[in-house]
Scaffold this motif. Structure first.
Motif, short mmCIF file in Angstrom:
data_model
loop_
_atom_site.label_atom_id
_atom_site.label_comp_id
_atom_site.label_asym_id
_atom_site.label_seq_id
_atom_site.Cartn_x
_atom_site.Cartn_y
_atom_site.Cartn_z
N PHE A 195 -17.77 16.71 31.16
CA PHE A 195 -17.98 17.97 30.76
C PHE A 195 -18.72 17.94 29.31
O PHE A 195 -18.96 16.66 28.83
N LEU A 196 -18.84 18.97 28.82
CA LEU A 196 -19.47 19.10 27.48
C LEU A 196 -18.63 18.63 26.44
O LEU A 196 -17.65 18.83 26.35
N HIS A 197 -19.32 17.61 25.53
CA HIS A 197 -18.45 17.32 24.42
C HIS A 197 -19.42 17.83 23.14
O HIS A 197 -20.55 17.77 23.18
N GLN A 198 -18.60 17.99 22.05
CA GLN A 198 -19.26 18.60 20.91
C GLN A 198 -18.52 18.12 19.62
O GLN A 198 -17.29 18.29 19.81
N GLU A 199 -19.20 17.71 18.80
CA GLU A 199 -18.40 17.25 17.58
C GLU A 199 -18.85 18.34 16.42
O GLU A 199 -19.72 18.67 15.86
N GLY A 200 -17.63 19.46 16.66
CA GLY A 200 -17.73 20.62 15.97
C GLY A 200 -18.11 20.53 14.38
O GLY A 200 -18.74 21.35 13.86
N GLN A 201 -17.32 19.78 13.70
CA GLN A 201 -17.45 19.51 12.38
C GLN A 201 -19.09 19.12 11.91
O GLN A 201 -19.63 19.84 10.85
N ALA A 202 -19.36 18.06 12.68
CA ALA A 202 -21.00 17.67 12.31
C ALA A 202 -21.79 18.81 12.53
O ALA A 202 -22.78 19.08 11.94
N VAL A 203 -21.56 19.71 13.91
CA VAL A 203 -22.78 20.69 14.08
C VAL A 203 -22.43 21.80 12.96
O VAL A 203 -23.50 22.47 12.44
N PHE A 204 -21.20 22.22 12.38
CA PHE A 204 -21.09 23.12 11.65
C PHE A 204 -21.94 22.79 10.11
O PHE A 204 -22.46 23.52 9.78
N ARG A 205 -21.69 21.32 9.88
CA ARG A 205 -22.17 21.02 8.33
C ARG A 205 -23.84 21.11 8.51
O ARG A 205 -24.50 21.69 7.65
N TRP A 206 -24.31 20.53 9.78
CA TRP A 206 -25.65 20.87 9.87
C TRP A 206 -26.43 22.14 9.86
O TRP A 206 -27.31 22.52 9.05
#
Length: 318
Positions: free
Chosen positions: A204-215
């Motif tokens: 399944f799709l995996h996402q590092e939400g906080q890392a994406v948000f900061r970027w």
């Protein structure tokens, strides 16, 4: 060797959007995972999303949106000589989605290819279409962003299941005596590619939400400003800002840093969720339908997502 000379410019002639009928609310998700409406709204701003049934593929979504855009353009299918589909959720890589969409819409023998730039895919496709028209490689182009993200999401994982959704958005692009699509500002941050990924065919799709948000909230407003600069447009001249609908907090943060307070900011995320490559054309098509933006106004589009890829350009609203 002879080189074709294309049109002086290119512009979007029409948009079209499509969403599946099945609505999944936050209360629905709260029945199967540890979450609730307040938790979801406070973190990503989503109230509901649409999810396609097992009988509806990303090709079906693309055909529905593409057909609406084609009808709105007033052009016959025979006028389309290139079809580009932006998707990162294709059920099968071979054959490509674009050729099947073209066939079902009655578009005969066009150039046809897919683009996978994830959530930035529509902006990449729009730039490719504009360049093809100005180079003389195509005359009219149908571009579609279509995603069935639901088939790549673990519906017990609240970090992804509350965010992603299904849908499609499309545009018809044609030649113009004056530019209607500004130069693209694009790029990638491959060193952060592991922030969003699908490991293999059985994952399944995996996402590092906080890392994406900061970027997204620190790196993208300069890209938005650069797209305006390349188009010769000041942010305060924009009628609309249509970023990828990733997260309402991200959308609002980029809009605030861009400094285009007078622009209508797309917030389709609230009722549509994150539809990846479909989100920008789907949001703008709905804004046009609701009369929130006027023909001839300038809209800044900004896509960003897995890769990490990003792209932005200013367009004239059809």
């Amino acid at each position: 060797m002879r080189h074709n000379q294309g049109a002086p410019g290119a512009r979007v002639l029409a948009f079209g959007g499509y969403q599946p009928a099945n609505v999944v609310t936050n209360d629905h998700l709260a029945k199967t995972m540890d979450t609730d409406d307040e938790w979801i709204r406070s973190r990503v701003g989503i109230a509901e999303r649409r999810v396609a049934g097992p009988e509806e593929s990303e090709v079906d979504l693309a055909v529905a949106a593409g057909g609406k855009a084609l009808a709105a353009s007033g052009l016959p299918a025979s006028d389309i000589d290139l079809v580009i589909v932006a998707t990162c959720s294709a059920e099968a890589l071979i054959p490509n989605t674009a050729s099947r969409v073209a066939h079902r819409l009655g578009i005969e023998a066009p150039g046809a290819f897919d683009i996978n730039a994830a959530c930035a895919g529509f902006c990449y496709a729009l730039s490719a279409a504009s360049d093809a028209i100005r180079a003389g490689s195509a005359n009219h182009v149908l571009i579609v962003g279509a995603e069935k993200m639901s088939q790549w999401v673990d519906w017990t994982d609240r970090t992804t299941a509350v965010i992603f959704a299904d849908g499609a958005g499309a545009a018809v692009v044609g030649p113009s005596d004056t530019p209607g699509i500004g130069p693209v500002a694009w790029g990638s941050a491959g060193d952060k590619a592991d922030a969003i990924y699908v490991k293999d065919r059985s994952s399944f799709l995996h996402q590092e939400g906080q890392a994406v948000f900061r970027w997204a909230t620190t790196a993208l407003h300069p890209v938005a400003r650069l797209a305006c600069e390349r188009a010769g447009v000041r942010p305060e001249e924009l009628a609309a800002f249509v970023p990828h609908q990733a997260n309402l907090r991200i959308v609002e943060a980029i809009a605030r840093k861009l400094g285009a307070e007078q622009a209508v900011v797309a917030k389709d995320i609230v009722l549509a969720g994150n539809t990846s490559a479909a989100s920008i054309p789907l949001a703008l098509s709905r804004m046009i339908e609701r009369g929130e933006v006027s023909s001839g106004g300038l809209a800044l589009l900004l896509g960003f997502g897995a890769g990490l890829t990003y792209a932005g350009q200013v367009i004239e609203i059809p």
